[in-house]
Design a protein around this motif. Structure first.
Motif, PDB file in Angstrom:
ATOM      1  N   ALA A   1       0.877  -1.173   0.000  1.00 55.31           N
ATOM      2  CA  ALA A   1       0.000   0.000   0.000  1.00 55.31           C
ATOM      3  C   ALA A   1       0.913   1.221   0.000  1.00 55.31           C
ATOM      4  O   ALA A   1       2.094   1.117   0.375  1.00 55.31           O
ATOM      5  N   ASP A   2       0.393   2.353  -0.465  1.00 54.15           N
ATOM      6  CA  ASP A   2       1.248   3.542  -0.548  1.00 54.15           C
ATOM      7  C   ASP A   2       0.701   4.724   0.246  1.00 54.15           C
ATOM      8  O   ASP A   2       1.463   5.545   0.742  1.00 54.15           O
ATOM      9  N   ILE A   3      -0.622   4.808   0.319  1.00 57.71           N
ATOM     10  CA  ILE A   3      -1.262   5.940   0.998  1.00 57.71           C
ATOM     11  C   ILE A   3      -2.417   5.391   1.817  1.00 57.71           C
ATOM     12  O   ILE A   3      -3.089   4.441   1.384  1.00 57.71           O
ATOM     13  N   MET A   4      -2.666   5.965   2.987  1.00 58.42           N
ATOM     14  CA  MET A   4      -3.821   5.524   3.785  1.00 58.42           C
ATOM     15  C   MET A   4      -4.281   6.638   4.709  1.00 58.42           C
ATOM     16  O   MET A   4      -3.582   7.623   4.900  1.00 58.42           O
ATOM     17  N   ILE A   5      -5.476   6.436   5.272  1.00 50.05           N
ATOM     18  CA  ILE A   5      -5.982   7.380   6.271  1.00 50.05           C
ATOM     19  C   ILE A   5      -5.844   6.705   7.631  1.00 50.05           C
ATOM     20  O   ILE A   5      -6.288   5.564   7.816  1.00 50.05           O
ATOM     21  N   THR A   6      -5.192   7.392   8.558  1.00 52.91           N
ATOM     22  CA  THR A   6      -4.973   6.808   9.881  1.00 52.91           C
ATOM     23  C   THR A   6      -4.905   7.925  10.910  1.00 52.91           C
ATOM     24  O   THR A   6      -5.119   9.082  10.572  1.00 52.91           O
TER      25      THR A   6
END
Ligand code: 2Q2
Length: 323
Positions: A84-89
């Protein structure tokens, strides 16, 4: 006749080829836990679109809602290994030896939206972002204000005394476990994608989240009461693998930064419209809203926070409260 057939065949083949025939140089996988109705998803799509246009198709961003790329804790690992490269956390970063990150979601630390904006968008927010980047290699590229977290259950709860024995799902955040234990409940860490089924099967009795997720994940179908505890006013980060970011040439890094800024503003516009609508939606669905003894919640929770925090965290909390 055979030649005509061949020609038709060739034309058909040509029609199947992509028009531009240009493949993106970089494909980025962007995951989050909310569904397609949620502002986070709409904002992620906006980001993908901006990135595509501004990079002339050199970067493609594919968005995966509903924990399709994996549970939040697994996607964090994914960012490091490249799945994965981008996420919301956000507060879940606490479990990544990122003690300062929990200040984006500490119970009763933020007073209101105005305070939140000054903290998240000011020097203290920058300090938290730098901490996340330096220690974990996750690069915060945007932040989103969230609605206050409220407790839901199938019985009304007005005071912490009534939480005894309640199995309460919390995200995998140790401060939340400490806080809800101190309040008298039995907190159980669980990924968001498992919450609906666990509530339906009564393996947990309640959960806590902003209106937006209560609505979009359909939790109102399995929870009758929403207690207006407003115990956490928080913001989330959109983080990108810094390794991936550094692989991009400077002009494309700039595209990411600009598109992230546009995404942040767009998400905020959606958030402002959506909060009231989500509340009304839940009222219409028959959810009952319960006023609680907020002072009792606040006193017990604040005590738990202070007990759970180390000196650095206490210092940062004080500086946040002084803003
Ligand atoms: O309940 C949830 O899982 C979310 O609302 C969490 O607050 C959120 O995903 C955090 O875990 C962010 O790190």
């Amino acid at each position: 006749c055979f030649q005509v057939f061949l020609l038709a065949f060739a034309l058909q083949l040509a029609a199947c080829q992509p028009r531009e025939g240009k493949k993106p140089e970089f494909v980025l996988r962007f995951g989050h836990l909310a569904n397609r109705e949620h502002g986070w998803h709409k904002a992620s799509l906006k980001f993908a679109e901006e990135v595509k246009t501004r990079s002339n198709g050199r970067i493609e961003v594919n968005v995966y809602p509903n924990e399709q790329l994996g549970k939040e804790m697994d996607v964090l690992t994914g960012l490091l290994v490249g799945s994965a490269d981008i996420m919301i956390t956000g507060e879940s970063l606490q479990s990544w030896s990122l003690p300062k990150s929990i200040l984006c979601a500490t119970p009763f630390a933020i007073r209101d939206s105005d305070h939140l904006k000054k903290v998240a968008g000011g020097p203290l927010g920058k300090e938290i972002e730098q901490h996340i980047l330096d220690i974990a290699g996750f690069r915060p590229i945007a932040w989103f204000e969230r609605g206050a977290r409220n407790l839901t259950a199938n019985r009304p709860i007005r005071h912490p005394d009534e939480l005894q024995g309640m199995i309460l799902r919390v995200p995998a955040v140790s401060l939340y476990v400490d806080t809800w234990s101190a309040l008298g409940a039995k907190p159980t860490p669980m990924a968001f994608s498992e919450v609906f089924t666990a509530l339906q099967q009564s393996t947990i009795h309640g959960q806590e989240n902003p209106f937006a997720l209560i609505k979009d994940a359909g939790l109102y179908e399995v929870q009758k009461y929403c207690m207006l505890t407003e115990h956490v006013k928080s913001w989330a980060y959109v983080v990108m693998s810094d390794k991936k970011y550094r692989m991009l040439p400077p002009d494309l890094q700039e595209v990411i930064d600009t598109a992230a800024g546009i995404m942040q503003e767009y998400e905020h516009e959606l958030f402002l419209i959506q909060e009231k609508k989500d509340y009304q939606f839940l009222v219409n669905k028959g959810m009952e809203f319960i006023e609680v003894d907020k002072q009792a919640f606040q006193e017990a929770a604040t005590k738990a926070v202070v007990n759970s925090f180390n000196e650095d965290q206490i210092d940062l909390l004080k500086r946040i409260q002084e803003v």
